[in-house]
Scaffold this motif. Structure first.
Motif, PDB file in Angstrom:
ATOM      1  N   TYR A  24       0.812  -1.209   0.000  1.00  0.00           N
ATOM      2  CA  TYR A  24       0.000   0.000   0.000  1.00  0.00           C
ATOM      3  C   TYR A  24       0.852   1.269   0.000  1.00  0.00           C
ATOM      4  O   TYR A  24       0.526   2.232  -0.679  1.00  0.00           O
ATOM      5  N   LEU A  25       1.939   1.262   0.757  1.00  0.00           N
ATOM      6  CA  LEU A  25       2.734   2.476   0.890  1.00  0.00           C
ATOM      7  C   LEU A  25       3.656   2.740  -0.307  1.00  0.00           C
ATOM      8  O   LEU A  25       3.860   3.887  -0.687  1.00  0.00           O
ATOM      9  N   PHE A  26       4.219   1.687  -0.900  1.00  0.00           N
ATOM     10  CA  PHE A  26       5.268   1.894  -1.889  1.00  0.00           C
ATOM     11  C   PHE A  26       4.918   1.445  -3.305  1.00  0.00           C
ATOM     12  O   PHE A  26       5.350   2.064  -4.263  1.00  0.00           O
ATOM     13  N   PHE A  27       4.184   0.350  -3.456  1.00  0.00           N
ATOM     14  CA  PHE A  27       3.982  -0.251  -4.774  1.00  0.00           C
ATOM     15  C   PHE A  27       2.511  -0.381  -5.128  1.00  0.00           C
ATOM     16  O   PHE A  27       2.051  -1.428  -5.573  1.00  0.00           O
ATOM     17  N   ARG A  28       1.772   0.668  -4.983  1.00  0.00           N
ATOM     18  CA  ARG A  28       0.332   0.609  -5.159  1.00  0.00           C
ATOM     19  C   ARG A  28      -0.085   0.240  -6.585  1.00  0.00           C
ATOM     20  O   ARG A  28      -0.960  -0.591  -6.783  1.00  0.00           O
ATOM     21  N   ASN A  29       0.517   0.842  -7.620  1.00  0.00           N
ATOM     22  CA  ASN A  29       0.071   0.629  -8.994  1.00  0.00           C
ATOM     23  C   ASN A  29       1.120  -0.046  -9.872  1.00  0.00           C
ATOM     24  O   ASN A  29       1.074   0.064 -11.083  1.00  0.00           O
ATOM     25  N   GLN A  30       2.061  -0.750  -9.275  1.00  0.00           N
ATOM     26  CA  GLN A  30       3.124  -1.401 -10.032  1.00  0.00           C
ATOM     27  C   GLN A  30       3.065  -2.898  -9.760  1.00  0.00           C
ATOM     28  O   GLN A  30       3.384  -3.350  -8.666  1.00  0.00           O
ATOM     29  N   PHE A  31       2.713  -3.676 -10.794  1.00  0.00           N
ATOM     30  CA  PHE A  31       2.484  -5.104 -10.566  1.00  0.00           C
ATOM     31  C   PHE A  31       3.770  -5.892 -10.350  1.00  0.00           C
ATOM     32  O   PHE A  31       3.902  -6.620  -9.366  1.00  0.00           O
ATOM     33  N   TRP A  32       4.727  -5.813 -11.265  1.00  0.00           N
ATOM     34  CA  TRP A  32       5.926  -6.661 -11.194  1.00  0.00           C
ATOM     35  C   TRP A  32       6.832  -6.321 -10.016  1.00  0.00           C
ATOM     36  O   TRP A  32       7.306  -7.245  -9.333  1.00  0.00           O
ATOM     37  N   PRO A  33       7.110  -5.043  -9.755  1.00  0.00           N
ATOM     38  CA  PRO A  33       7.901  -4.766  -8.542  1.00  0.00           C
ATOM     39  C   PRO A  33       7.186  -5.212  -7.266  1.00  0.00           C
ATOM     40  O   PRO A  33       7.815  -5.722  -6.334  1.00  0.00           O
ATOM     41  N   ARG A  34       5.884  -5.056  -7.258  1.00  0.00           N
ATOM     42  CA  ARG A  34       5.091  -5.478  -6.103  1.00  0.00           C
ATOM     43  C   ARG A  34       5.183  -6.978  -5.890  1.00  0.00           C
ATOM     44  O   ARG A  34       5.392  -7.457  -4.770  1.00  0.00           O
ATOM     45  N   LEU A  35       5.069  -7.740  -6.980  1.00  0.00           N
ATOM     46  CA  LEU A  35       5.146  -9.196  -6.891  1.00  0.00           C
ATOM     47  C   LEU A  35       6.520  -9.648  -6.423  1.00  0.00           C
ATOM     48  O   LEU A  35       6.642 -10.517  -5.551  1.00  0.00           O
ATOM     49  N   SER A  36       7.572  -9.061  -6.988  1.00  0.00           N
ATOM     50  CA  SER A  36       8.922  -9.482  -6.609  1.00  0.00           C
ATOM     51  C   SER A  36       9.235  -9.120  -5.160  1.00  0.00           C
ATOM     52  O   SER A  36       9.864  -9.910  -4.441  1.00  0.00           O
TER      53      SER A  36
END
Length: 56
Positions: A24-36
């Motif tokens: 929620y704080l850092f990777f709200r709209n980024q799928f691949w960085p969020r997954l990794s």
């Protein structure tokens, strides 16, 4: 037995809170960085859990 299951439930709740907070704080709209990052957090958490849970 009950104490170990409460410890496991608490650990899973802490893991979920950490993953959700980072998402929620850092990777709200980024799928691949969020997954990794989520996979990395999970792997680090599992390593720490097994290291300290085997000391009982």
């Amino acid at each position: 037995m009950v104490k170990s299951s409460i410890k496991l439930i608490g650990s899973v709740l802490i893991l979920l809170i950490v993953v959700f907070s980072v998402d929620y704080l850092f990777f709200r709209n980024q799928f691949w960085p969020r997954l990794s990052i989520n996979i990395g957090i999970f792997l680090i958490y599992v390593m720490i859990y097994y290291k300290y849970s085997s000391k009982e």
